[in-house]
Structure formats: structure tokens, C-alpha cells
Design a protein around this motif. Structure first.
Motif, PDB file in Angstrom:
ATOM      1  N   HIS A  16       0.825  -1.208   0.000  1.00  0.00           N
ATOM      2  CA  HIS A  16       0.000   0.000   0.000  1.00  0.00           C
ATOM      3  C   HIS A  16       0.860   1.259   0.000  1.00  0.00           C
ATOM      4  O   HIS A  16       0.526   2.240  -0.664  1.00  0.00           O
ATOM      5  N   ALA A  27     -10.276  -2.642   5.116  1.00  0.00           N
ATOM      6  CA  ALA A  27      -9.534  -1.403   5.421  1.00  0.00           C
ATOM      7  C   ALA A  27      -9.917  -0.302   4.433  1.00  0.00           C
ATOM      8  O   ALA A  27     -10.093   0.861   4.812  1.00  0.00           O
ATOM      9  N   TYR A  28     -10.067  -0.665   3.156  1.00  0.00           N
ATOM     10  CA  TYR A  28     -10.478   0.330   2.152  1.00  0.00           C
ATOM     11  C   TYR A  28     -11.872   0.875   2.455  1.00  0.00           C
ATOM     12  O   TYR A  28     -12.138   2.064   2.282  1.00  0.00           O
ATOM     13  N   ASP A  67      -5.536  11.738  -4.732  1.00  0.00           N
ATOM     14  CA  ASP A  67      -6.628  11.112  -3.970  1.00  0.00           C
ATOM     15  C   ASP A  67      -6.386   9.608  -3.826  1.00  0.00           C
ATOM     16  O   ASP A  67      -6.580   9.025  -2.757  1.00  0.00           O
ATOM     17  N   ALA A  92     -15.982  12.930   5.605  1.00  0.00           N
ATOM     18  CA  ALA A  92     -15.265  14.201   5.470  1.00  0.00           C
ATOM     19  C   ALA A  92     -15.748  14.994   4.261  1.00  0.00           C
ATOM     20  O   ALA A  92     -15.241  16.078   3.985  1.00  0.00           O
ATOM     21  N   ALA A 116     -15.413  14.064   1.133  1.00  0.00           N
ATOM     22  CA  ALA A 116     -14.599  13.799  -0.063  1.00  0.00           C
ATOM     23  C   ALA A 116     -15.209  12.613  -0.810  1.00  0.00           C
ATOM     24  O   ALA A 116     -14.716  11.482  -0.730  1.00  0.00           O
ATOM     25  N   LEU A 149     -13.397   6.183  -4.816  1.00  0.00           N
ATOM     26  CA  LEU A 149     -12.157   5.513  -5.219  1.00  0.00           C
ATOM     27  C   LEU A 149     -11.785   4.399  -4.236  1.00  0.00           C
ATOM     28  O   LEU A 149     -11.390   3.301  -4.629  1.00  0.00           O
ATOM     29  N   ALA A 150     -11.950   4.696  -2.957  1.00  0.00           N
ATOM     30  CA  ALA A 150     -11.615   3.687  -1.941  1.00  0.00           C
ATOM     31  C   ALA A 150     -12.618   2.529  -1.969  1.00  0.00           C
ATOM     32  O   ALA A 150     -12.228   1.367  -1.824  1.00  0.00           O
ATOM     33  N   GLU A 210     -11.624   0.355  -4.791  1.00  0.00           N
ATOM     34  CA  GLU A 210     -10.464  -0.479  -4.457  1.00  0.00           C
ATOM     35  C   GLU A 210     -10.897  -1.668  -3.591  1.00  0.00           C
ATOM     36  O   GLU A 210     -10.370  -2.767  -3.728  1.00  0.00           O
ATOM     37  N   ARG A 270      -3.682   5.768   3.672  1.00  0.00           N
ATOM     38  CA  ARG A 270      -4.580   5.557   4.815  1.00  0.00           C
ATOM     39  C   ARG A 270      -4.802   4.062   5.064  1.00  0.00           C
ATOM     40  O   ARG A 270      -4.885   3.626   6.210  1.00  0.00           O
ATOM     41  N   VAL A 271      -4.886   3.308   3.977  1.00  0.00           N
ATOM     42  CA  VAL A 271      -5.031   1.857   4.146  1.00  0.00           C
ATOM     43  C   VAL A 271      -3.753   1.287   4.765  1.00  0.00           C
ATOM     44  O   VAL A 271      -3.806   0.446   5.666  1.00  0.00           O
ATOM     45  N   LYS A 276      -3.810   1.737   8.304  1.00  0.00           N
ATOM     46  CA  LYS A 276      -4.747   0.841   8.989  1.00  0.00           C
ATOM     47  C   LYS A 276      -4.203  -0.574   9.103  1.00  0.00           C
ATOM     48  O   LYS A 276      -4.521  -1.281  10.051  1.00  0.00           O
ATOM     49  N   VAL A 277      -3.419  -0.981   8.099  1.00  0.00           N
ATOM     50  CA  VAL A 277      -2.950  -2.377   8.148  1.00  0.00           C
ATOM     51  C   VAL A 277      -1.578  -2.519   8.795  1.00  0.00           C
ATOM     52  O   VAL A 277      -1.007  -3.584   8.773  1.00  0.00           O
ATOM     53  N   GLU A 327      -6.972  19.065   7.416  1.00  0.00           N
ATOM     54  CA  GLU A 327      -6.775  17.642   7.716  1.00  0.00           C
ATOM     55  C   GLU A 327      -5.300  17.270   7.682  1.00  0.00           C
ATOM     56  O   GLU A 327      -4.834  16.408   8.442  1.00  0.00           O
ATOM     57  N   VAL A 334      -5.708   7.434  -0.348  1.00  0.00           N
ATOM     58  CA  VAL A 334      -6.411   6.202   0.023  1.00  0.00           C
ATOM     59  C   VAL A 334      -5.402   5.113   0.388  1.00  0.00           C
ATOM     60  O   VAL A 334      -5.528   4.434   1.416  1.00  0.00           O
ATOM     61  N   GLU A 335      -4.385   4.950  -0.454  1.00  0.00           N
ATOM     62  CA  GLU A 335      -3.391   3.892  -0.187  1.00  0.00           C
ATOM     63  C   GLU A 335      -2.632   4.151   1.115  1.00  0.00           C
ATOM     64  O   GLU A 335      -2.401   3.224   1.897  1.00  0.00           O
ATOM     65  N   GLU A 380     -13.657   9.063   4.414  1.00  0.00           N
ATOM     66  CA  GLU A 380     -13.614  10.088   3.369  1.00  0.00           C
ATOM     67  C   GLU A 380     -15.019  10.611   3.073  1.00  0.00           C
ATOM     68  O   GLU A 380     -15.217  11.808   2.855  1.00  0.00           O
ATOM     69  N   ARG A 430     -10.852  -6.074  -4.503  1.00  0.00           N
ATOM     70  CA  ARG A 430     -10.316  -7.164  -3.678  1.00  0.00           C
ATOM     71  C   ARG A 430     -11.395  -8.075  -3.108  1.00  0.00           C
ATOM     72  O   ARG A 430     -11.118  -9.186  -2.689  1.00  0.00           O
ATOM     73  N   ALA A 486      -7.866  -6.482   3.373  1.00  0.00           N
ATOM     74  CA  ALA A 486      -7.548  -5.176   2.789  1.00  0.00           C
ATOM     75  C   ALA A 486      -8.819  -4.469   2.345  1.00  0.00           C
ATOM     76  O   ALA A 486      -8.953  -3.253   2.502  1.00  0.00           O
ATOM     77  N   THR A 509     -12.979  10.715  -3.464  1.00  0.00           N
ATOM     78  CA  THR A 509     -11.956   9.868  -2.837  1.00  0.00           C
ATOM     79  C   THR A 509     -12.618   8.653  -2.187  1.00  0.00           C
ATOM     80  O   THR A 509     -12.082   7.542  -2.223  1.00  0.00           O
ATOM     81  N   GLU A 546     -13.211   1.138   5.395  1.00  0.00           N
ATOM     82  CA  GLU A 546     -13.080   2.076   6.525  1.00  0.00           C
ATOM     83  C   GLU A 546     -12.594   3.434   6.045  1.00  0.00           C
ATOM     84  O   GLU A 546     -13.111   4.478   6.444  1.00  0.00           O
ATOM     85  N   VAL A 547     -11.582   3.409   5.166  1.00  0.00           N
ATOM     86  CA  VAL A 547     -11.056   4.668   4.625  1.00  0.00           C
ATOM     87  C   VAL A 547     -12.145   5.382   3.832  1.00  0.00           C
ATOM     88  O   VAL A 547     -12.337   6.598   3.952  1.00  0.00           O
ATOM     89  N   ARG A 592      -6.485  19.900   1.158  1.00  0.00           N
ATOM     90  CA  ARG A 592      -7.204  19.659   2.431  1.00  0.00           C
ATOM     91  C   ARG A 592      -6.227  19.944   3.574  1.00  0.00           C
ATOM     92  O   ARG A 592      -5.774  19.044   4.286  1.00  0.00           O
TER      93      ARG A 592
END
Lengths: 210, 440
Positions: free
Chosen positions: A27, B31-32, A41, B42, B44, B50-51, B54, A48-49, A52-53, A75, A45-46, B39, B58, B28, B47, B34-35, A72
């Protein structure tokens, strides 16, 4: 600059790979590639993932850089503060530059300038030039003696950020207000800002003034 | 050329566009999600989309990602053509490109008229990914939806998912009537008809899911009302390997079975079979099967029929939204262990056709016409035996509760032979309950 950041991120992702999981590295590297290609963007995302992992420290620094590129800035300040607290070893000149950009965009000029002091020597020539340019802009924006209304604006921002649960941002505004208050020759003010500030985080300029 | 390049660049930048496939990774994906939710909170939305996308790359049927992508891309999608998205997704699912189809199906979920069909396709994707529970939930919603055709298909698929878990159980209990249980030759003036009660149960264990090794076993008991010499008690057990993919499946299996008749050992058989099914074009599949079985009879009167049978069948199968059909040709070669004149070869066509006229009801017919010729003259009857067997049955299956259906069958068998004593007729009818369940 973007290319350099991406290169730095990839390098860091690889060098930091040892304690992290393969998924985390994937990631971080994917985020770095997106960052390099201007897909901020997707990079965000990557990162943030990745956080998390498993790679919460380094990933949060990069998260901040991506947020700056996405405009932003509030943030970004939160992310950078979290990264500085959790993973100070990952800090470098380039990331400080991005953090300073976020501060500058939020009119936190003195904080940005303080952050950039001494950073120029630790980065490559292109980033150093960017830092010089930013510091020049900060110099033009930061007036010698701020008005009382200017202080009040920062104090209000700090209060609003605190109410929204953004403590790092609230601290940043409060610190800026206190640093500005220290520049005033007239009754300095700054008491409301001091009240908004997290204990023990008084800015250098305010400390000097005391 | 430039326009094409620009279109590609724009498409790849579209957070609601089609994602490329990624390796399955439910952790994974979570996790995406959650992100994405952070977003979205927030503000967004792009974004977040996009998450979510993703996450779907998976875990193509992740419910939160599907919902999230549909909501974040919803207003834009609503202006697009949901049926087109569904159609494109269906093509991708048929081609095995599940992860590319998932975002389109998320779009199709937005429109009430395409939502149930989208759930149907998502269930296919979920099942391929080994998410049987998720597939079942999607099918249950589709089966309860307003679209009758989709509902009937979903109900059918729901039945098959009930057999698709890592541990699957099935049981049957019913009664039957056979007009000529003793297979008395024509003209049959004897009272050879009898009723019977039958119960059977089977289990399949697939530790790795749909693809991988499996073990199976079962038992059956049939008790005649009058002709107790024909009471049957049997069991079987075996194992094999099944490999399933987006375009088909292949199975190799070994099975041992044993049967008692009238309370004494009747036969024991070792059987091996290989089967494959390949989707060749849209709704058409080619099915090939082949098997070798050695049967040993224990009772004196039947011992000379012990031997090995090698057979095979090729079928072309068609399946539509609420109907299916198959046409095949089968052949077999039996070689008796001892009595060469009893060895034979047979071949002939076989058909199957069915439809689901209502959500809970399936009706189908099966028929075969086989010609059998013995290798040599049978010294007992002084002719080379030739027989033609026509078998047909009509089956109706009515789902009456989750996993439980009532099944009725009527059928018959006509066996014409060039030896008078081998020409037989019989009619069969049965009524019973079938229960199927699988875990997880």
C-alpha cells in the motif's frame, strides 16, 4: 518536487519494510506511485489503508503530504501532528516542507517559518529552492506588528477547531496567535489563545517574549 | 487517436469507473471500506468512491463497498442507463471478469427494475469467491423481489447454493409404487406391483470449498410393502477432486458402494468417474463424463452378471432464466468377468428439459433410448440378445420451506428384446420430501 517526494516515499517504503507486513509495503508503494503520477486522492487512500494495516507512523506523514496536494490543509495539519507524535523518526525535510505549505495555506505564517528554519540544508537543491520561495512569501505575508483583530481571527479559528475536535489544528492556530501576540509592542493580548493551547506547547516566539 | 488516449486517461481517473482486477483480499477490502467511509464523512465523495472501488477490486461482493459505491456514484449513475450497466456486467460475469463487473452491478442496484437481476449476478460472483453465505443472502433478496423471472431463477440458484457449502447434507423420505417390481416379462399376468417406502441421506464435505478435494457418503433404505425379498439397504462412500472456474468445472471421483437385497448381500461396486463442464457460448455448455465401474454380485443367480462397465456421455446443455434443456448421447461397454456371452455394448440418445413456471416450482422431464447388443450368442436362449430400452420420467419439485421441497415423479420403462422373456414394462410413481442444507 512531486517526483522527489515520490522517490523519497518509495525509498522510505522499502527501507521501512522490515518490521511491517508485505501488505503494508504494497500500500505504501502503491501510494507512492499514485503520488508520483499526480493521483493524490488515490495516493491518500493507499496511505490511509497502509496506516490501517500496520504502518501508522510513516504512512501518516505521507497522508499529510497527499492531503496538502489535495488542498485539504486542515486535515493535513492533523495528520502531520499525529505522525510527529507517533513516528518522529520518519520526519524529514521534504515532509516538513509539505507541512509548512499546509501551515502557510492556513495563514499560519510564523509557524510555517519556524518549521522551515534549518530545513533548507537537509534537502536537495530543488526542494531548497522551493523552501526559499515559500519563506519569501511568508516574509511578505507576515507583517511586523499584527493588528489586534488579526489575533482575534486566529483565536476564533482555534476555538472553532477545538469545538470540532481538531485539537492539533486548534493548537496550531493558538500557537500562531501567541507568536503574533509576542510581536505586538502595544498590550500584547494572547490570553484567549493561551487558553486554547494544549499545555506545554507554547511556541518559541511566545516563549522568548515571556 | 488523441481522443482515444484522452478517453482512456479520463476513464482511469474516474473513481466510479471500472477497476482492474486485484487479488482477493477481504482484510484489505475492509480497510479500504473504513477509509472510504471516513472520506465520505469528510465530504470527499470522489476519494470515497475511489476507496470503495479499491475494496471491490479485492472483494467484489463486499456489501458495504457495493452500497457505498452506489451511494457515492449514485446521482451520476442515475442519469446513466442502469439496464446497460447490468447488461455489460452480465457479459463480464460470463467472461469471468467478476471484479470489473462488481462496480457496474453496484450501479444496477440503484434502479429498482435492475436491482434483483444485479443481486443475482452478484451472487454468482460471491459464490465463485467462496462467499456462500453472502451469495445466499443476495439470492434470498432476489427471490423475494418483484421480478417474477429473476425470482424464479434466484429460487433455483438458491437451491443449488444449499448444496454448495463446505459441508452439505441432503435427505429424502418418500413412498413409491412400481407396477412391476419383480420385472416380470410380458405378457405379465402376475401381480408383481408393489409399493415401497424409501429413505436416503447423503453428505459431502469440501474442506476447501467449491474447488478442491471432497469426501462424500450416504445410505439408502427401501422397504417394500409386500415383496420383502426386494427390500434394499445400501451405502456408499468415496472422495475426489473438483476444480471449478468461471467458465466451467471438472470432477474426478472414486466411490465404493454396497447393497443388500432382501436382507442378504447383493452387490459391491468400485466406481471411478471423471466429468467436465465447459461454458462454450453464453448459455450453452458442453458436458463430458466418463466412468468405469466394477460390480460384483454375491447371489448365485446374479453372479454371472459381475463385470466391468465403461461408459461415457457427451451433452450439450442450455440454461435460460427459467428453463433449461440438454441433449446428450451416451454409450457403455460391459464386460462380464466370466460369461463372455453376457458382455454387451449399448448406446443411444438422452434428453432432459425443464422449466420453472413459478418461483417455488420446477418441472422437468428426462428420457433416454438405448440399444443394447450382446457380444455373442447366449447359449441359454440360443440367440444373440438385442434389447431396446426406453425410459422416461416427469418430475415436479415444489419448494415448501427453506431447504425443503416436495418432489413427485411419474415414469416408466419399456424394454423390448429379441428374447420374449426379456421384454418388460413398468410404470413408476413416487412422492417424497427432500431436505438440503449446507454449512458454512
Amino acid at each position: 518536487v512531486i517526483g522527489l517526494v515520490a522517490k523519497s516515499l518509495v525509498w522510505f517504503a522499502i527501507s521501512a519494510a522490515a518490521p511491517g507486513s508485505a501488505g503494508t509495503d504494497t500500500h505504501l508503494l502503491a501510494g507512492a506511485r499514485h503520488f508520483r503520477d499526480g493521483r493524490f486522492d488515490a495516493a491518500l487512500v493507499e496511505f490511509r489503508v497502509a496506516a490501517k494495516v500496520g504502518a501508522s507512523g510513516p504512512a501518516r506523514w505521507y497522508e499529510g503530504a497527499a492531503l496538502v496536494k489535495l488542498g485539504r490543509h486542515e486535515e493535513a495539519i492533523e495528520s502531520f501532528a499525529g505522525a510527529a507524535a507517533d513516528h518522529p523518526a520518519s520526519r524529514d525535510g521534504l515532509l516538513d516542507y509539505y507541512r509548512a505549505v499546509a501551515l502557510y495555506e492556513l495563514r499560519l505564517y510564523l509557524s510555517a517559518d519556524e518549521l522551515l528554519t534549518g530545513v533548507e540544508g537537509g534537502v536537495g537543491p530543488r526542494v531548497a529552492a522551493q523552501i526559499r520561495e515559500l519563506r519569501e512569501r511568508i516574509g511578505r505575508a507576515a507583517t511586523d506588528e499584527p493588528e489586534r483583530t488579526t489575533l482575534a481571527w486566529y483565536e476564533e479559528r482555534a476555538r472553532v477547531a477545538r469545538a470540532a475536535g481538531r485539537s492539533a489544528l486548534a493548537d496550531a492556530y493558538a500557537r500562531e496567535a501567541l507568536a503574533l501576540a509576542a510581536r505586538r509592542r502595544a498590550p500584547q493580548g494572547g490570553a484567549p489563545a493561551r487558553a486554547e493551547l494544549t499545555p506545554g506547547t507554547l511556541p518559541a516566539e511566545a516563549r522568548r517574549a515571556r | 487517436m488523441i481522443a482515444v488516449a484522452l478517453a482512456l486517461v479520463l476513464a482511469s481517473a474516474d473513481p466510479c469507473g471500472l477497476p482492474e482486477a486485484a487479488l482477493p483480499d477481504a482484510g484489505a477490502a475492509a480497510a479500504y471500506v473504513e477509509v472510504a467511509e471516513a472520506e465520505e464523512a469528510a465530504g470527499a465523495r470522489e476519494t470515497a468512491a475511489l476507496a470503495y472501488r479499491e475494496a471491490l477490486r479485492r472483494d467484489p461482493t463486499n456489501p458495504a463497498a457495493l452500497r457505498g459505491l452506489a451511494e457515492t456514484c449514485g446521482p451520476r449513475v442515475a442519469r446513466r442507463d442502469a439496464p446497460s450497466a447490468l447488461l455489460e456486467a452480465a457479459q463480464l460475469v460470463r467472461g469471468g471478469e467478476d471484479r470489473r463487473a462488481a462496480p457496474l452491478l453496484a450501479e444496477a442496484l440503484l434502479e429498482p427494475e435492475t436491482a434483483d437481476a444485479a443481486r443475482l449476478l452478484l451472487s454468482v460472483i460471491a459464490r465463485r469467491a467462496g462467499e456462500d453465505r453472502r451469495a445466499r443472502e443476495l439470492l434470498e433478496r432476489a427471490a423475494a423481489g418483484p421480478d417474477r423471472r429473476v425470482g424464479a431463477t434466484a429460487a433455483n440458484m438458491l437451491r443449488s447454493t444449499r448444496r454448495a457449502g463446505r459441508v452439505a447434507l441432503a435427505a429424502y423420505a418418500g413412498t413409491s409404487w412400481d407396477s412391476n417390481a419383480m420385472r416380470a416379462p410380458e405378457p405379465n399376468e402376475l401381480d408383481t406391483g408393489d409399493a415401497a417406502a424409501t429413505s436416503a441421506a447423503g453428505v459431502v464435505v469440501r474442506p476447501l470449498g467449491d474447488s478442491g478435494p471432497f469426501a462424500s457418503g450416504g445410505a439408502e433404505y427401501r422397504r417394500q410393502r409386500r415383496l420383502s425379498a426386494l427390500d434394499l439397504a445400501g451405502w456408499w462412500g468415496g472422495g475426489g477432486l473438483r476444480v471449478a472456474g468461471a467458465r466451467g468445472a471438472a470432477v474426478a471421483e472414486y466411490r465404493y458402494s454396497a447393497l443388500h437385497m432382501g436382507g442378504t448381500p447383493h452387490l459391491a461396486a468400485h466406481a471411478g468417474r471423471v466429468e467436465s463442464r465447459v461454458v462454450v457460448r453464453r448459455r450453452f455448455a458442453l458436458e463430458l463424463s466418463s466412468g468405469l465401474e466394477h460390480t460384483r454380485y454375491f447371489q448365485e443367480y446374479a453372479r454371472s452378471f459381475s463385470g466391468a462397465t465403461f461408459g461415457g456421455e457427451a451433452r450439450v446443455a442450455w440454461s435460460g432464466p427459467a428453463a433449461w434443456a440438454a441433449l446428450g448421447y451416451r454409450g457403455a461397454r460391459f464386460r462380464a468377468d466370466d460369461e463372455v456371452p453376457l458382455s454387451w455394448i449399448e448406446h443411444g440418445p438422452a434428453i432432459e428439459a425443464g422449466l420453472a413456471p413459478a418461483r417455488a416450482l420446477r418441472v422437468w422431464v428426462e428420457a433416454s433410448l438405448l440399444d443394447r447388443v450382446n457380444d455373442e450368442v447366449d447359449p441359454l436362449v440360443a440367440v444373440r440378445r438385442e434389447e431396446t430400452a426406453l425410459e422416461a420420467s416427469l418430475v415436479a419439485d415444489l419448494a415448501i420451506a427453506a431447504g425443503v421441497s416436495a418432489r413427485a415423479e411419474v415414469g416408466g420403462r419399456m424394454n423390448d428384446a429379441n428374447v420374449a422373456g426379456l421384454t418388460t414394462r413398468k410404470l413408476l410413481a413416487s412422492l417424497g420430501l427432500v431436505w438440503e442444507a449446507s454449512w458454512p
